[in-house]
Design an enzyme around this catalytic site. Structure first.
Site, PDB file in Angstrom:
ATOM      1  N   GLN A 139       0.831  -1.207  -0.071  1.00  9.88           N
ATOM      2  CA  GLN A 139      -0.046   0.004  -0.009  1.00  9.88           C
ATOM      3  C   GLN A 139       0.916   1.156   0.003  1.00  9.88           C
ATOM      4  O   GLN A 139       0.581   2.289  -0.792  1.00  9.88           O
ATOM      5  CB  GLN A 139      -0.834  -0.004   1.173  1.00  9.88           C
ATOM      6  N   VAL A 157       3.757   1.705  -1.313  1.00  5.04           N
ATOM      7  CA  VAL A 157       4.450   2.084  -2.734  1.00  5.04           C
ATOM      8  C   VAL A 157       3.679   2.637  -3.515  1.00  5.04           C
ATOM      9  O   VAL A 157       3.939   3.074  -4.564  1.00  5.04           O
ATOM     10  CB  VAL A 157       5.429   1.063  -3.003  1.00  5.04           C
ATOM     11  N   ARG A 158       2.450   2.729  -3.012  1.00  6.79           N
ATOM     12  CA  ARG A 158       1.471   3.376  -4.348  1.00  6.79           C
ATOM     13  C   ARG A 158       1.518   4.665  -4.037  1.00  6.79           C
ATOM     14  O   ARG A 158       1.176   5.406  -4.814  1.00  6.79           O
ATOM     15  CB  ARG A 158      -0.218   2.989  -3.810  1.00  6.79           C
ATOM     16  N   GLN A 217      14.020  -3.819   1.414  1.00  3.19           N
ATOM     17  CA  GLN A 217      14.640  -4.936   1.577  1.00  3.19           C
ATOM     18  C   GLN A 217      14.255  -6.009   0.709  1.00  3.19           C
ATOM     19  O   GLN A 217      13.351  -6.270   0.358  1.00  3.19           O
ATOM     20  CB  GLN A 217      14.501  -5.557   3.145  1.00  3.19           C
ATOM     21  N   GLN A 233      13.578  -9.527  -1.409  1.00  9.69           N
ATOM     22  CA  GLN A 233      13.502 -10.955  -1.174  1.00  9.69           C
ATOM     23  C   GLN A 233      14.387 -11.771  -2.176  1.00  9.69           C
ATOM     24  O   GLN A 233      14.286 -12.962  -2.061  1.00  9.69           O
ATOM     25  CB  GLN A 233      11.953 -11.172  -1.338  1.00  9.69           C
ATOM     26  N   ARG A 234      15.187 -11.020  -3.098  1.00  6.68           N
ATOM     27  CA  ARG A 234      16.007 -11.696  -3.879  1.00  6.68           C
ATOM     28  C   ARG A 234      17.382 -12.122  -3.468  1.00  6.68           C
ATOM     29  O   ARG A 234      18.084 -13.029  -3.348  1.00  6.68           O
ATOM     30  CB  ARG A 234      16.175 -11.149  -5.134  1.00  6.68           C
ATOM     31  N   ASN A 279       8.292  14.525   0.897  1.00  4.39           N
ATOM     32  CA  ASN A 279       8.465  16.030   1.070  1.00  4.39           C
ATOM     33  C   ASN A 279       7.093  16.472   1.845  1.00  4.39           C
ATOM     34  O   ASN A 279       6.198  15.650   1.987  1.00  4.39           O
ATOM     35  CB  ASN A 279       8.665  16.707  -0.158  1.00  4.39           C
ATOM     36  N   ALA A 280       7.416  17.485   2.372  1.00  6.97           N
ATOM     37  CA  ALA A 280       6.329  17.808   3.330  1.00  6.97           C
ATOM     38  C   ALA A 280       4.638  18.058   2.687  1.00  6.97           C
ATOM     39  O   ALA A 280       3.757  17.532   3.242  1.00  6.97           O
ATOM     40  CB  ALA A 280       6.406  19.409   3.911  1.00  6.97           C
ATOM     41  N   ARG A 306      -4.021   8.117   4.912  1.00  3.95           N
ATOM     42  CA  ARG A 306      -3.701   6.848   5.837  1.00  3.95           C
ATOM     43  C   ARG A 306      -3.741   7.030   7.437  1.00  3.95           C
ATOM     44  O   ARG A 306      -3.780   6.261   8.141  1.00  3.95           O
ATOM     45  CB  ARG A 306      -2.207   6.368   5.624  1.00  3.95           C
TER      46      ARG A 306
HETATM   47  C1  LIG Z   1      -8.961   3.795   2.246  1.00  5.50           C
HETATM   48  C2  LIG Z   1      -8.105   3.407   0.948  1.00  5.50           C
HETATM   49  C3  LIG Z   1      -8.499   2.370   0.206  1.00  5.50           C
HETATM   50  C4  LIG Z   1      -7.724   2.034  -0.957  1.00  5.50           C
HETATM   51  N1  LIG Z   1      -8.165   0.937  -1.579  1.00  5.50           N
HETATM   52  C5  LIG Z   1      -7.852   0.703  -2.821  1.00  5.50           C
HETATM   53  C6  LIG Z   1      -8.213  -0.362  -3.505  1.00  5.50           C
HETATM   54  O1  LIG Z   1      -9.003  -1.058  -3.337  1.00  5.50           O
HETATM   55  N2  LIG Z   1      -7.366  -0.599  -4.768  1.00  5.50           N
HETATM   56  C7  LIG Z   1      -6.480   0.214  -5.287  1.00  5.50           C
HETATM   57  O2  LIG Z   1      -5.813  -0.155  -6.166  1.00  5.50           O
HETATM   58  N3  LIG Z   1      -6.117   1.218  -4.626  1.00  5.50           N
HETATM   59  C8  LIG Z   1      -6.506   1.514  -3.354  1.00  5.50           C
HETATM   60  N4  LIG Z   1      -6.008   2.380  -2.543  1.00  5.50           N
HETATM   61  C9  LIG Z   1      -4.912   3.186  -2.959  1.00  5.50           C
HETATM   62  C10 LIG Z   1      -5.174   4.550  -3.540  1.00  5.50           C
HETATM   63  O3  LIG Z   1      -6.127   4.321  -4.805  1.00  5.50           O
HETATM   64  C11 LIG Z   1      -4.002   5.354  -4.063  1.00  5.50           C
HETATM   65  O4  LIG Z   1      -3.402   4.808  -4.976  1.00  5.50           O
HETATM   66  C12 LIG Z   1      -3.199   5.426  -2.825  1.00  5.50           C
HETATM   67  O5  LIG Z   1      -3.671   5.896  -1.825  1.00  5.50           O
HETATM   68  C13 LIG Z   1      -1.963   6.745  -3.371  1.00  5.50           C
HETATM   69  O6  LIG Z   1      -2.721   7.686  -3.359  1.00  5.50           O
HETATM   70  P1  LIG Z   1      -2.749   9.089  -4.408  1.00  5.50           P
HETATM   71  O7  LIG Z   1      -2.847   8.459  -5.703  1.00  5.50           O
HETATM   72  O8  LIG Z   1      -3.781  10.099  -4.030  1.00  5.50           O
HETATM   73  O9  LIG Z   1      -1.364   9.800  -3.922  1.00  5.50           O
HETATM   74  P2  LIG Z   1       0.249   9.647  -4.296  1.00  5.50           P
HETATM   75  O10 LIG Z   1       0.889   8.810  -5.304  1.00  5.50           O
HETATM   76  O11 LIG Z   1       0.958   9.857  -3.187  1.00  5.50           O
HETATM   77  O12 LIG Z   1       0.320  11.070  -5.129  1.00  5.50           O
HETATM   78  C14 LIG Z   1      -0.111  12.601  -4.266  1.00  5.50           C
HETATM   79  C15 LIG Z   1      -0.960  13.472  -5.342  1.00  5.50           C
HETATM   80  O13 LIG Z   1      -0.228  13.902  -6.264  1.00  5.50           O
HETATM   81  C16 LIG Z   1      -1.011  14.002  -7.528  1.00  5.50           C
HETATM   82  N5  LIG Z   1      -0.693  12.727  -8.491  1.00  5.50           N
HETATM   83  C17 LIG Z   1       0.378  11.829  -8.122  1.00  5.50           C
HETATM   84  N6  LIG Z   1       0.487  11.012  -9.422  1.00  5.50           N
HETATM   85  C18 LIG Z   1      -0.267  11.765 -10.507  1.00  5.50           C
HETATM   86  C19 LIG Z   1      -0.690  11.342 -11.720  1.00  5.50           C
HETATM   87  N7  LIG Z   1      -0.209  10.347 -12.539  1.00  5.50           N
HETATM   88  N8  LIG Z   1      -1.652  12.227 -12.398  1.00  5.50           N
HETATM   89  C20 LIG Z   1      -2.057  13.304 -11.669  1.00  5.50           C
HETATM   90  N9  LIG Z   1      -1.730  13.514 -10.255  1.00  5.50           N
HETATM   91  C21 LIG Z   1      -1.160  12.727  -9.713  1.00  5.50           C
HETATM   92  C22 LIG Z   1      -2.521  13.348  -6.856  1.00  5.50           C
HETATM   93  O14 LIG Z   1      -3.018  14.708  -6.621  1.00  5.50           O
HETATM   94  C23 LIG Z   1      -2.127  12.624  -5.668  1.00  5.50           C
HETATM   95  O15 LIG Z   1      -3.312  12.618  -4.995  1.00  5.50           O
HETATM   96  C24 LIG Z   1      -6.831   2.675  -1.340  1.00  5.50           C
HETATM   97  C25 LIG Z   1      -6.143   3.694  -0.510  1.00  5.50           C
HETATM   98  C26 LIG Z   1      -6.938   4.174   0.665  1.00  5.50           C
HETATM   99  C27 LIG Z   1      -6.371   5.538   1.579  1.00  5.50           C
END
Ligand SMILES: Cc1cc2nc3c(=O)[nH]c(=O)nc-3n(C[C@H](O)[C@H](O)[C@H](O)COP(=O)(O)OP(=O)(O)OC[C@H]3O[C@@H](n4cnc5c(N)ncnc54)[C@H](O)[C@@H]3O)c2cc1C
Length: 226
Positions: free
Chosen positions: A76, A78-79, A88, A90-91, A158-159, A169
């Site tokens: 989660q 690294v999303r 770390q 695993q390879r 970053n902040a 989160r």
């Molecule tokens: C309660 C909860 C449930 C979730 N459930 C699922 C799920 O079921 N399946 C799933 O796949 N994921 C799920 N997620 C993950 C979610 O979809 C996001 O991938 C994750 O929270 C990263 O958030 P983000 O993309 O807003 O932020 P970051 O990647 O941290 O980016 C920060 C902000 O930068 C901007 N940004 C970043 N990249 C781009 C881009 N390419 N284009 C335009 N703007 C950009 C956006 O404004 C973004 O909000 C869940 C997350 C939460 C908190």
């Protein structure tokens, strides 16, 4: 879970205020960094937070060492695309002494579930060890490892990204393990940049719940800046 703030931009709030002031000042950032009075730093930060001039927040970064968390958590984490990571491998790292893993409390609290969990972990651990003995490379033996397996990761945010990370989160809707991590990270950065992170946390703390019908119905009290 062990979370440590490894290092951060020195004087992060002054660095951010300097970047913001540079837009409107006749002098350079170096001079502003050295000469801006502390009250001016505060007033610039107040303007930034009220106006949404958030690109300035990108000039302060924070690096965390995170140990003893599950792969379910790091998948989660690294999303968050605007953060940087090293994890770390695993390879290259083999679990020679048995598999370390994270057990959810919901499982630990029910004896039968706990027994089932322990049994499967013992079986995975033994099978993984046997695979290595048979000469299977660690990068292939790891295919049998579960989400519960412990890992270590370093992340830098970053902040601006941190504020966003805390919004999604620290929320009660976030999964418990990453929520615990987010709250620990918030507790670590607050003393370092108290003004920036004064009202950081789930979106309900800063601007109201963003979860719509999925709201937990238990929003944090709103923090008022003065
Ligand atoms: C309660 C909860 C449930 C979730 N459930 C699922 C799920 O079921 N399946 C799933 O796949 N994921 C799920 N997620 C993950 C979610 O979809 C996001 O991938 C994750 O929270 C990263 O958030 P983000 O993309 O807003 O932020 P970051 O990647 O941290 O980016 C920060 C902000 O930068 C901007 N940004 C970043 N990249 C781009 C881009 N390419 N284009 C335009 N703007 C950009 C956006 O404004 C973004 O909000 C869940 C997350 C939460 C908190």
């Amino acid at each position: 879970m062990q979370v440590e703030l490894l290092y951060h931009t020195p004087d992060p709030e002054r660095a951010i205020a300097t970047a913001a002031r540079l837009c409107y000042a006749p002098v350079g950032a170096s001079e502003l960094m050295e000469t801006m009075p502390e009250e001016r730093v505060k007033s610039v930060l107040t303007t930034i937070m009220a106006s949404g001039h958030f690109s300035t927040l990108e000039h302060a970064s924070f690096t965390f060492a995170i140990d003893g968390v599950s792969r379910a958590l790091t998948h989660q984490l690294v999303r968050h695309r605007l953060a940087s990571f090293n994890q770390q491998s695993q390879r290259y790292v083999k679990f020679q002494e048995g598999l370390p893993y994270v057990k959810p409390r919901s499982i630990a609290e029910i004896p039968e579930a706990d027994d089932l969990f322990e049994d499967i972990m013992d079986a995975v651990s033994a099978t993984y060890a046997r695979m290595l003995e048979l000469g299977i490379p660690a990068e292939d033996a790891r295919f049998i490892l579960p989400n519960a397996v412990e890992t270590k990761i370093v992340t830098t945010m970053n902040a601006r990204e941190l504020l966003h990370f805390f919004e999604v989160r620290c929320c009660n809707r976030a999964q418990w393990e990453i929520r615990e991590l987010a709250h620990q990270m918030l507790a670590l950065v607050k003393p370092v940049a108290p003004f920036i992170f004064m009202d950081a946390g789930a979106s309900c703390v800063r601007m109201g719940c963003s979860e719509g019908k999925m709201t937990c119905g238990d929003p944090y009290p709103k923090v008022v800046r003065n």
